[in-house]
Scaffold this motif. Structure first.
Motif, PDB file in Angstrom:
ATOM      1  N   UNK A  62      60.613  50.150   0.550  1.00 57.60           N
ATOM      2  CA  UNK A  62      60.790  50.400  -0.882  1.00 57.60           C
ATOM      3  C   UNK A  62      59.691  51.360  -1.326  1.00 57.60           C
ATOM      4  N   UNK A  63      60.063  52.617  -1.537  1.00 60.79           N
ATOM      5  CA  UNK A  63      59.084  53.653  -1.855  1.00 60.79           C
ATOM      6  C   UNK A  63      58.548  53.560  -3.281  1.00 60.79           C
ATOM      7  N   UNK A  64      59.089  52.644  -4.076  1.00 61.22           N
ATOM      8  CA  UNK A  64      58.595  52.463  -5.447  1.00 61.22           C
ATOM      9  C   UNK A  64      57.519  51.390  -5.537  1.00 61.22           C
ATOM     10  N   UNK A 103      62.638  58.683  12.955  1.00 53.86           N
ATOM     11  CA  UNK A 103      62.600  57.769  11.813  1.00 53.86           C
ATOM     12  C   UNK A 103      63.071  58.531  10.587  1.00 53.86           C
ATOM     13  N   UNK A 104      64.027  57.951   9.848  1.00 57.45           N
ATOM     14  CA  UNK A 104      64.614  58.609   8.683  1.00 57.45           C
ATOM     15  C   UNK A 104      64.468  57.695   7.477  1.00 57.45           C
ATOM     16  N   UNK A 105      63.905  58.205   6.386  1.00 54.18           N
ATOM     17  CA  UNK A 105      63.875  57.414   5.155  1.00 54.18           C
ATOM     18  C   UNK A 105      65.101  57.748   4.309  1.00 54.18           C
ATOM     19  N   UNK A 106      65.645  56.720   3.665  1.00 51.86           N
ATOM     20  CA  UNK A 106      66.746  56.911   2.730  1.00 51.86           C
ATOM     21  C   UNK A 106      68.105  57.237   3.314  1.00 51.86           C
ATOM     22  N   UNK A 141      65.243  53.623   7.575  1.00 53.82           N
ATOM     23  CA  UNK A 141      64.317  52.987   6.634  1.00 53.82           C
ATOM     24  C   UNK A 141      64.792  53.145   5.201  1.00 53.82           C
ATOM     25  N   UNK A 142      65.017  52.013   4.533  1.00 49.38           N
ATOM     26  CA  UNK A 142      65.423  52.027   3.134  1.00 49.38           C
ATOM     27  C   UNK A 142      65.208  50.640   2.548  1.00 49.38           C
TER      28      UNK A 142
END
Length: 324
Positions: free
Chosen positions: A84-86, A27-30, A55-56
């Motif tokens: 959405x990490x925000x 799993x990769x974010x961004x 994931x983004x």
């Protein structure tokens, strides 16, 4: 391992680690197009991972990366996750989706790659300064909410959480007394540095807490690479950074020897799959596809007391304590 260095490429390390990559769930974010996360995905794809979860917050960009993976490795499955990490609410929704993957009992590698750098002052939807909120708090919450997917289910599995930091951590420790820049002037480079130190301390905490569950966590500096991470910066940003470097007696920030994208992604592949990353190096910081000596990076990126203090602050900011 001694042969790895600045010029080592991701393709070179992936070839060495090919048997380890095969069959893994990653799993990769961004991983937006042009990012190191996307480059990591396309670098490992030819070696047959079972599933790459992208994931983004922008699904259209993820579709583009998934298509690139399919063109390179048609048999490798991909899955798109809106993250959405925000927004802590949206992070919880994304984590719930991952936990509902009944066909994925174990995630082998989590790459926390998403991030921002040197942006003007802003806050997440939860009132947290944006660098700290996106680069650290967002990943802290997401990782903890899905972490049981990373635990060993039979006592023999291991998993890895790779937190993408930077030598930018040298610019600032975690400012526990004013992490949200409420009591002094805001500086975008100090804010970035604080978040990168937090990434490192997060790996220290994960290693300390979950090694007995088969979890290995490291942080890394990929190098200076021209990607979309810095595409928003104006020309004056770099002289500004150089001046800060001089003031802090950090000469390396006066000029940079840039890497290619393949050189930049090499430490990602090394961190995720190379045998040199093990329980013996759990919690450490990597650079140039090697485990850095402790004296080669700032003490505030490895101090266990600060790591515990950051964990408690992070739990406060996400309004949840994590006990496993």
């Amino acid at each position: 391992m001694s042969s790895f260095g600045f010029e080592t490429t991701g393709d070179e390390i992936a070839a060495i680690c090919s048997n380890t990559i095969r069959g893994k769930v990653v799993l990769i974010t961004g991983p937006s197009p042009g990012s190191l996360g996307a480059a990591f995905a396309t670098t490992i794809a030819p070696h047959g991972p079972a599933l790459i979860i992208l994931a983004s917050r922008d699904n259209a960009k993820l579709v583009s990366v998934a298509e690139s993976i399919k063109a390179i490795a048609p048999t490798v499955a991909t899955r798109i996750l809106k993250l959405d990490l925000a927004s802590q609410k949206k992070i919880r929704e994304a984590a719930a989706e991952v936990n509902s993957y009944h066909d994925v009992s174990h995630i082998d590698v989590l790459i926390n790659s998403s991030g921002i750098m040197a942006v003007p002052y802003s806050q997440t939807t939860d009132g947290i300064e944006l660098h700290f909120g996106v680069n650290h708090i967002g990943h802290f919450l997401f990782t903890n909410l899905i972490i049981k997917k990373l635990f060993s289910t039979d006592g023999n599995q291991t998993s890895r959480v790779v937190n993408v930091s930077s030598n930018g951590h040298e610019l600032s420790r975690v400012r526990f007394e004013d992490w949200n820049f409420e009591h002094g002037p805001y500086n975008r480079w100090y804010a970035y540095g604080q978040s990168k130190s937090a990434n490192m301390l997060f790996s220290v905490s994960l290693a300390a807490r979950f090694a007995d569950k088969g979890l290995i966590s490291v942080s890394l500096h990929p190098g200076v690479i021209h990607t979309n991470l810095s595409s928003h910066l104006e020309y004056t940003a770099w002289p500004e950074l150089a001046e800060i470097g001089r003031n802090l007696a950090l000469p390396r920030f006066g000029g940079f020897n840039a890497k290619s994208q393949q050189q930049g992604v090499a430490t990602y592949v090394f961190a995720a799959f190379h045998e040199s990353v093990s329980m013996q190096t759990n919690g450490r910081y990597l650079e140039d596809s090697q485990v850095s000596a402790l004296e080669d990076y700032k003490c505030w990126g490895r101090d266990p007391t600060d790591a515990e203090r950051l964990w408690k602050l992070s739990e406060t900011l996400v309004k949840q304590e994590f006990e496993y």
